[in-house]
Motif scaffolding. Structure first.
Motif, PDB file in Angstrom:
ATOM      1  N   ASP A   1      49.342  16.087 -12.539  1.00 16.24           N
ATOM      2  CA  ASP A   1      48.424  15.365 -11.658  1.00 16.24           C
ATOM      3  C   ASP A   1      47.009  15.443 -12.233  1.00 16.24           C
ATOM      4  O   ASP A   1      46.767  16.093 -13.242  1.00 16.24           O
ATOM      5  CB  ASP A   1      48.488  15.894 -10.215  1.00 16.24           C
ATOM      6  N   MET A   2      46.079  14.772 -11.581  1.00 15.25           N
ATOM      7  CA  MET A   2      44.721  14.654 -12.113  1.00 15.25           C
ATOM      8  C   MET A   2      43.953  15.974 -12.084  1.00 15.25           C
ATOM      9  O   MET A   2      42.947  16.114 -12.775  1.00 15.25           O
ATOM     10  CB  MET A   2      43.945  13.595 -11.331  1.00 15.25           C
ATOM     11  N   SER A   3      44.424  16.927 -11.316  1.00 16.14           N
ATOM     12  CA  SER A   3      43.750  18.230 -11.280  1.00 16.14           C
ATOM     13  C   SER A   3      44.297  19.190 -12.326  1.00 16.14           C
ATOM     14  O   SER A   3      43.836  20.324 -12.437  1.00 16.14           O
ATOM     15  CB  SER A   3      43.882  18.852  -9.883  1.00 16.14           C
TER      16      SER A   3
ATOM     17  N   VAL B   1      42.179   6.565 -21.541  1.00 19.50           N
ATOM     18  CA  VAL B   1      42.551   5.498 -20.610  1.00 19.50           C
ATOM     19  C   VAL B   1      41.775   5.663 -19.315  1.00 19.50           C
ATOM     20  O   VAL B   1      41.395   6.770 -18.920  1.00 19.50           O
ATOM     21  CB  VAL B   1      44.066   5.505 -20.317  1.00 19.50           C
ATOM     22  N   PHE B   2      41.556   4.526 -18.643  1.00 16.36           N
ATOM     23  CA  PHE B   2      40.878   4.519 -17.354  1.00 16.36           C
ATOM     24  C   PHE B   2      41.863   4.848 -16.233  1.00 16.36           C
ATOM     25  O   PHE B   2      43.064   4.586 -16.333  1.00 16.36           O
ATOM     26  CB  PHE B   2      40.252   3.149 -17.087  1.00 16.36           C
ATOM     27  N   THR B   3      41.319   5.403 -15.158  1.00 15.50           N
ATOM     28  CA  THR B   3      42.084   5.602 -13.929  1.00 15.50           C
ATOM     29  C   THR B   3      41.314   4.905 -12.810  1.00 15.50           C
ATOM     30  O   THR B   3      40.404   4.117 -13.065  1.00 15.50           O
ATOM     31  CB  THR B   3      42.236   7.094 -13.605  1.00 15.50           C
ATOM     32  N   VAL B   4      41.701   5.188 -11.576  1.00 15.82           N
ATOM     33  CA  VAL B   4      40.964   4.625 -10.454  1.00 15.82           C
ATOM     34  C   VAL B   4      39.569   5.225 -10.400  1.00 15.82           C
ATOM     35  O   VAL B   4      39.334   6.351 -10.827  1.00 15.82           O
ATOM     36  CB  VAL B   4      41.704   4.893  -9.123  1.00 15.82           C
ATOM     37  N   GLY B   5      38.633   4.470  -9.888  1.00 20.53           N
ATOM     38  CA  GLY B   5      37.276   4.984  -9.743  1.00 20.53           C
ATOM     39  C   GLY B   5      36.570   5.125 -11.060  1.00 20.53           C
ATOM     40  O   GLY B   5      36.668   4.278 -11.949  1.00 20.53           O
ATOM     41  N   ASP B   6      35.882   6.234 -11.229  1.00 21.98           N
ATOM     42  CA  ASP B   6      35.041   6.460 -12.405  1.00 21.98           C
ATOM     43  C   ASP B   6      35.596   7.560 -13.301  1.00 21.98           C
ATOM     44  O   ASP B   6      34.838   8.330 -13.895  1.00 21.98           O
ATOM     45  CB  ASP B   6      33.617   6.829 -11.959  1.00 21.98           C
ATOM     46  N   ASN B   7      36.920   7.641 -13.428  1.00 22.16           N
ATOM     47  CA  ASN B   7      37.531   8.686 -14.247  1.00 22.16           C
ATOM     48  C   ASN B   7      38.167   8.114 -15.502  1.00 22.16           C
ATOM     49  O   ASN B   7      38.670   6.988 -15.509  1.00 22.16           O
ATOM     50  CB  ASN B   7      38.596   9.445 -13.454  1.00 22.16           C
TER      51      ASN B   7
ATOM     52  N   VAL C   1      48.218   4.755 -11.615  1.00 21.54           N
ATOM     53  CA  VAL C   1      46.943   4.653 -10.902  1.00 21.54           C
ATOM     54  C   VAL C   1      47.100   4.945  -9.420  1.00 21.54           C
ATOM     55  O   VAL C   1      46.314   5.676  -8.816  1.00 21.54           O
ATOM     56  CB  VAL C   1      46.326   3.259 -11.126  1.00 21.54           C
ATOM     57  N   GLY C   2      48.154   4.390  -8.796  1.00 21.04           N
ATOM     58  CA  GLY C   2      48.321   4.561  -7.350  1.00 21.04           C
ATOM     59  C   GLY C   2      48.543   5.996  -6.945  1.00 21.04           C
ATOM     60  O   GLY C   2      48.027   6.449  -5.924  1.00 21.04           O
ATOM     61  N   GLN C   3      49.317   6.747  -7.742  1.00 19.57           N
ATOM     62  CA  GLN C   3      49.653   8.129  -7.400  1.00 19.57           C
ATOM     63  C   GLN C   3      48.862   9.152  -8.213  1.00 19.57           C
ATOM     64  O   GLN C   3      49.039  10.353  -8.019  1.00 19.57           O
ATOM     65  CB  GLN C   3      51.151   8.350  -7.611  1.00 19.57           C
ATOM     66  N   ARG C   4      48.062   8.681  -9.180  1.00 20.37           N
ATOM     67  CA  ARG C   4      47.221   9.562  -9.989  1.00 20.37           C
ATOM     68  C   ARG C   4      48.065  10.619 -10.717  1.00 20.37           C
ATOM     69  O   ARG C   4      47.769  11.814 -10.696  1.00 20.37           O
ATOM     70  CB  ARG C   4      46.155  10.229  -9.122  1.00 20.37           C
ATOM     71  N   ILE C   5      49.129  10.144 -11.381  1.00 18.27           N
ATOM     72  CA  ILE C   5      49.999  11.010 -12.164  1.00 18.27           C
ATOM     73  C   ILE C   5      49.867  10.619 -13.633  1.00 18.27           C
ATOM     74  O   ILE C   5      49.938   9.445 -13.984  1.00 18.27           O
ATOM     75  CB  ILE C   5      51.467  10.892 -11.711  1.00 18.27           C
ATOM     76  N   ILE C   6      49.693  11.609 -14.501  1.00 18.05           N
ATOM     77  CA  ILE C   6      49.522  11.373 -15.934  1.00 18.05           C
ATOM     78  C   ILE C   6      50.839  11.665 -16.652  1.00 18.05           C
ATOM     79  O   ILE C   6      51.441  12.724 -16.448  1.00 18.05           O
ATOM     80  CB  ILE C   6      48.414  12.273 -16.513  1.00 18.05           C
ATOM     81  N   ALA C   7      51.278  10.728 -17.481  1.00 18.43           N
ATOM     82  CA  ALA C   7      52.462  10.930 -18.312  1.00 18.43           C
ATOM     83  C   ALA C   7      52.015  11.282 -19.726  1.00 18.43           C
ATOM     84  O   ALA C   7      51.247  10.532 -20.343  1.00 18.43           O
ATOM     85  CB  ALA C   7      53.329   9.677 -18.323  1.00 18.43           C
TER      86      ALA C   7
END
Length: 495
Positions: free
Chosen positions: A437-439, A375-381, A419-425
């Motif tokens: 989180d994304m890290s 799945v896509f996220t914000v930006g280029d990730n 997308v807003g908080q960059r949290i992955i479920a």
């Protein structure tokens, strides 16, 4: 009487220590069999439900751990003696040592290196043990942050996919193996519309970005576009589902399954014919999604291809080939004409339709088993999940290696990113749902016990960032979807 030089004395002391060490190791090894036999005798006298082979294996493993720590302890004592001896010699002789200086330097280097190795081993062991303790505390604290709000029960078979409408009124959509898709009132948990136009399992549901139109993919080798009209009922008071005792796991049997009729889905309006049927695949259509703007749609199939369609004419625009095995998922970028497709061939591919004349493809290789979703996220990730029990975060500008890797204890199904908080479920085969989180830092685990949470494999997750009551939805093989309220500020503050 001859006087023994300092270097000879040092060599003799080292030899004696090595001899003492070897004797202690032999004593340890000679008593291992006696201890193992004693432990087995003690274990046989205890009342245990474990099979004897399992108990024997556990004893052997614990014995290996004990021996490792015993050897480390002996090495540590010897290193401390060597360091004390070296310090005494340095204090006595000062800086006037001649030929022995080099050997002392070598000894000091060796002692420092060995101490460093021991320290690293102890740190690793300490980290592994304390991480379990921290996780147990995080489970209890996350209960107040992640609360179950509503259960959506009405399907007669497992639910493959869940999605939230992007237009008003905001409704929840579920796709089920019972050949139907249902639209739900998020607030009341009542089913509003049933779509029964497919003759196979409904594997995916996605809402049009601007209209009250849904796109469903099915095992009947087609994807359907259908229009719905809903009127939301008056919200009822919501019961507090968060007050449960304990975090105990319970086995799930068929007699505990929610009733197929649930909250009366059979009496809601039924749509039986689509506006448009997309027919070009030669196998199960496992997923479908709208391209930005909603004028085109993409489908992913077990025939190893993805198809791009013109929605208005139902014509096939592009057939995307290249995967070596069945596709498992497809996803579109929220603002650009980009598509990602995942496959059982352990890869996922990026397709670029920003230039109408060409569509380039990039292949991402980093998993060792089926890629269940990307799945896509914000930006280029892009975030990808796999049956190899990992989730990887990628930068579209660098395909060679992920920028973060999340390792889990169970296969990962269709993931979703806030997308807003960059949290992955992360929904798992083992009935758990975890938030990262994304890290790659784990934030929470959704509560799962005999009273709340999924009782079987969790298939999909979907965020609804703007909804005031539920901002995360999950669905699974237990025939239900669940709405959760995630206190995101508190969650991020805990991190």
């Amino acid at each position: 009487m001859p006087i023994e030089s300092g270097s000879c004395a040092s060599a003799r002391q080292a030899k004696q220590k090595r001899k003492s060490h070897s004797l202690s190791i032999r004593r340890t090894n000679s008593s291992e069999q006696e201890r193992a036999g004693l432990q087995r005798d003690m274990l046989e006298g205890q009342d245990s439900k474990l099979p004897s082979s399992v108990r024997s294996t556990l004893l052997e493993l614990f014995g290996q751990i004990e021996r490792e720590f015993e050897n480390l302890y002996i090495e540590n004592l010897e290193l401390r003696r060597e360091i004390d001896t070296l310090n005494e010699r340095l204090a006595a002789e000062g800086q006037t040592i001649d030929g022995a200086e080099l050997s002392k330097g070598q000894l000091k280097t060796k002692a420092s290196h060995s101490t460093s190795q021991l320290s690293q081993k102890l740190k690793t062991t300490y980290k592994a043990s304390t991480s379990k303790i921290v996780s147990s505390f995080k489970t209890t604290t996350s209960r107040a942050i992640c609360q179950l709000v509503k259960e959506y029960v009405g399907h007669r078979d497992g639910i493959w996919d869940v999605s939230v409408a992007k237009t008003q009124p905001v409704v929840l959509g579920t796709a089920s193996a019972d050949h139907t898709a249902l639209l739900w009132s998020i607030e009341t948990g009542k089913s509003l519309v049933k779509y029964a136009g497919h003759v196979g399992s409904v594997n995916s549901i996605k809402f049009h970005p601007t209209e009250q139109v849904a796109l469903t993919a099915s095992g009947d080798q087609t994807a359907h576009i259908w229009r719905y009209i809903v009127q939301l009922p008056t919200p009822q008071p919501t019961a507090d589902c968060s007050q449960v005792s304990g975090e105990d796991e319970y086995e799930f049997s068929d007699k505990d399954e929610p009733d197929g009729d649930g909250d009366g889905s059979s009496d809601c309006p039924t749509i039986r014919a689509p506006l448009t049927s997309l027919k070009s695949h030669q196998g199960v259509v496992i997923a479908a999604d709208w391209l930005v703007g909603g004028k085109q749609a993409v489908t992913a199939s077990w025939d190893r291809t993805a198809n791009l369609y013109d929605v208005e004419t139902s014509e096939l625009v592009h057939s995307l080939t290249g995967h070596d095995q069945e596709l498992t998922h497809c996803c579109t970028h929220p603002t650009q004409r980009l598509v990602v497709t995942s496959s059982r061939d352990t890869t996922f591919r990026l397709w670029d339709f920003r230039d109408p004349s060409i569509h380039s493809v990039n292949v991402f290789q980093g998993h060792t088993d089926t890629v269940t979703s990307a799945v896509f996220t914000v930006g280029d990730n892009v975030v990808s999940g796999s049956d190899d029990r990992t989730v990887k975060v990628w930068d579209l500008k660098n395909m060679r290696s992920p920028i973060a890797t999340i390792r889990t204890d169970s296969a990962v199904n269709r993931i979703n990113v806030c997308v807003g908080q960059r949290i992955i479920a992360l929904p798992h085969d083992n009935r758990q749902v975890r938030l990262f989180d994304m890290s790659g830092v784990r934030l929470a685990r959704l509560p799962r016990s005999n009273r709340q949470g999924h009782r079987r494999m969790v298939c999909c997750s979907a965020w609804s960032e703007d909804h005031p009551i539920c901002n995360l939805f999950t669905c699974g093989f237990d025939r239900q979807a669940i709405g959760w309220n995630i206190n995101i500020p508190a969650l991020l503050q805990e991190k």
